[in-house]
Scaffold this active site. Structure first.
Site, PDB file in Angstrom:
ATOM      1  N   ASP A 199     -75.702  42.818  27.066  1.00  0.00           N
ATOM      2  CA  ASP A 199     -74.797  42.238  26.253  1.00  0.00           C
ATOM      3  C   ASP A 199     -76.042  41.163  25.155  1.00  0.00           C
ATOM      4  OD1 ASP A 199     -76.422  40.224  27.211  1.00  0.00           O
ATOM      5  OD2 ASP A 199     -75.314  39.532  28.799  1.00  0.00           O
ATOM      6  N   ASP A 222     -72.555  29.281  38.023  1.00  0.00           N
ATOM      7  CA  ASP A 222     -71.136  29.936  38.255  1.00  0.00           C
ATOM      8  C   ASP A 222     -70.546  31.065  37.632  1.00  0.00           C
ATOM      9  OD1 ASP A 222     -72.070  30.770  36.072  1.00  0.00           O
ATOM     10  OD2 ASP A 222     -70.976  30.259  34.293  1.00  0.00           O
ATOM     11  N   HIS A 245     -71.197  33.776  36.808  1.00  0.00           N
ATOM     12  CA  HIS A 245     -71.046  34.427  35.013  1.00  0.00           C
ATOM     13  C   HIS A 245     -72.157  35.746  35.301  1.00  0.00           C
ATOM     14  CE1 HIS A 245     -74.667  32.533  32.903  1.00  0.00           C
ATOM     15  NE2 HIS A 245     -75.315  33.416  32.543  1.00  0.00           N
TER      16      HIS A 245
END
Lengths: 235, 235, 235, 235
Positions: B66, B129, B131
């Site tokens: 990413d 969360d 991710h």
């Protein structure tokens, strides 16, 4: 995802058979999970003479991935009966190489397959509603391993046609769940005919969504679709 | 899914480094996608002296999965800067072996990796969360490959702390999507600390649900979780 | 052939241990054949704390590739005793994961290993005379699988130092033959010290010749040499 | 070593073609080295219609493993001409997927194949004298990689029949050596007819001896023999 588009059902059947043979020729134990139903009929027709009485396939083991039990005592289930009829019996597969999934052993299925070295390849058909194995809409969820699915009235009607008399229809069936299928090293999904074109397009181009059971399969790192040109007509 | 539970963050870091080394020692090209962030800091500390100036790792290629671009001209993004700081620069990795994902090439990332032979392993951290990579809740969907994600005000605030001044904060970031990650041959996910215990339990025991991005990862046929005992405390 | 040259015996030992760990972390049964002798002493010292009491290595099985039996009733052979002392006992390896080759079962060794899925890796040392396992000059030939080798007077003198008293010295020993070793998926050969420099050069640059037992090993499609700089000094 | 015994030359040809197809269907680059000569004629006949105009084989690359150059300018060598005639041209294989070994590039062959990812499979025939590729008795030695072999008068006479006129006959030929062949991930050797029965028996049961070039092949960890019953008649 490798997508192979063939001209006809016959070519689709031949290409699928060749995929299986490619695995079967290996020099170590090979574990195949193969499908019953109508799609593979021609494929088994092609495979039987290749396999029958060939000792060089003694390394191959077969697993069925779902079963609709027969309530009558001593009767085998729908899937294994189908596999026997179209492949195991005409091909002369030894009983010691046939690993039945049934209502007695489904809770050990995932563990047993892992202990046997895992599935080298699982061959799946697909329904127009996106089901594969016994993973019909509204039954298993993606995270499920091999499961028992209760049959409601609608399901009993659906599977009723597979039995000679109503007292044979079971209250439940068993199936490898999505997660069990995804644990195979290679998934082959084959499909034929315009009736499958919509679901194939949905699988290839659409989202991953519990409402469409087969949609999870595109997330596997090693999946091959083998389609005739009708099934591929919307791609 | 193999789950490895270690006593401490240090042991988790060591075991993860040993996993990567196991791949890196191979005698053919090896493609690794590795993570930035805080979880791997100790792992890179352990890895640097093993890798630095060792010509026998010349077969290893690195990919970042990413990137949060920096709007100032000539500045590299957040992820690659992090990877350089903690690993590439101290380990002396040749620039020809660093394959940057950035805002210019993200549309070619999936195809490029496939042409390079695919990822042998991708190493992921996980957020509380759920991710991983840039797949935050409400951004990509399971079927997405490498994607550009627009940053709303909330996201800009979240990523703002990673930049020196507000005029560096980008309007979007890029990330390998869930499907790109699932295409790797092996997924390693590591986690440390009680803050991660809840999401790890959710991942291992819970459903596969788009609301929890990491929940898809359990469907991969070859995934290893490396946890310290705090992260594993709810299992 | 991948050749890894390390600075010291310690580094050679560490790199070899990391190779083994890379295999051991896998999520399926892993079959290792490992060596006794003096070369691996440091490696086992490094490996023991990594392996001891770690349930995530329960998938690993160990095989010894040669054995010099002890004629005294109830005594184990030289190789397994060595492996116990330096690795199995301090690392707490379960007896069910130790697959002993001995004078009783050597005729089943090749078949048993094949049935167990084959060796993932075999770790070999090398003698200055080019021997590995019990394949000494003038004993087995390249095509031999696991074999029984009769001990002449010279051999008895050579192995005599391994026994407490002369009535323990056996008339024969057993060893995986060259062909059994070549059947492993990966061969790792490690060597340390200037005494090994000549034979390493011979192995890397020389012909394949029955007079030099180890010369066959370079024909394996997947072999790694791990050398300290003394052993590599003539390359 | 897996030994497959078929009833006829036709069945041997079919089984061999199925082995190759099993590799070719994969979803990544596949590198095949295939043989010219008379043994494969039927196999190519079976393979051509399976491969012709099938875009799903665009991942397959072909290498020839030996070449007898033609001295006349602009003429291709004997092996590649044969492969074109029986397979590449009728199957419509793209020129970019044909990797010619010739007198110009033989010194780069081993390195090039390694850079391309190695050979997935090499298909070999065998001569009654035990030769395979251009590894005839008294030419290369086991440790040789791709080599240039000078032709003496006897060799020139032997290969003379392959040329239209004597001014085409070269002074040398090139061939992958035994070590180059052994570097392939899988070796398939096929043989047909009673003329091959003696050498097949020698290969399977005999010693590994430089005088019989093919004797080294039994040391490969992954080799398959595909024989018709005549070639297998002495086993």
């Amino acid at each position: 995802m490798k997508i192979i588009i063939t001209d006809t059902y016959e070519e689709m059947s031949k290409v699928t058979a060749q995929h299986l043979l490619g695995y079967m020729y290996q020099d170590r134990r090979v574990n195949l999970s193969i499908t019953a139903g109508t799609t593979p009929i021609k494929m088994y027709e092609l495979l039987v003479p290749e396999v029958k009485a060939k000792s060089y396939f003694d390394n191959v083991h077969y697993y069925n991935f779902d079963e609709i039990p027969n309530r009558k005592e001593g009767r085998e289930g729908v899937t294994i009966s189908d596999l026997r009829k179209f492949f195991f019996t005409p091909a002369g597969i030894s009983e010691t190489h046939i690993h039945k999934l049934d209502h007695n052993n489904w809770q050990q299925q995932d563990e047993q397959i892992a202990a046997d070295g895992g599935l080298d390849v699982i061959l799946l058909g697909i329904g127009a509603d996106g089901h594969y194995c016994g993973n019909l809409p509204g039954t298993t969820t993606f995270a499920d391993q091999t499961s028992r699915v209760e049959c409601d009235a609608a399901m009993k009607e659906r599977i009723g046609r597979l039995f000679e008399s109503s007292d044979e229809i079971p209250d439940y069936y068993v199936t490898m769940g999505p997660r069990s299928v995804m644990a195979a090293k290679h998934i082959i999904l084959f499909a034929s005919g315009t009736k499958k074109a919509e679901i194939i397009k949905r699988l290839v181009d659409g989202s991953v969504d519990q409402a469409i059971q087969a949609s999870i399969l595109k997330m596997h790192p090693h999946i091959t679709l083998i389609l005739d040109k009708d099934a591929a007509s919307l791609l």
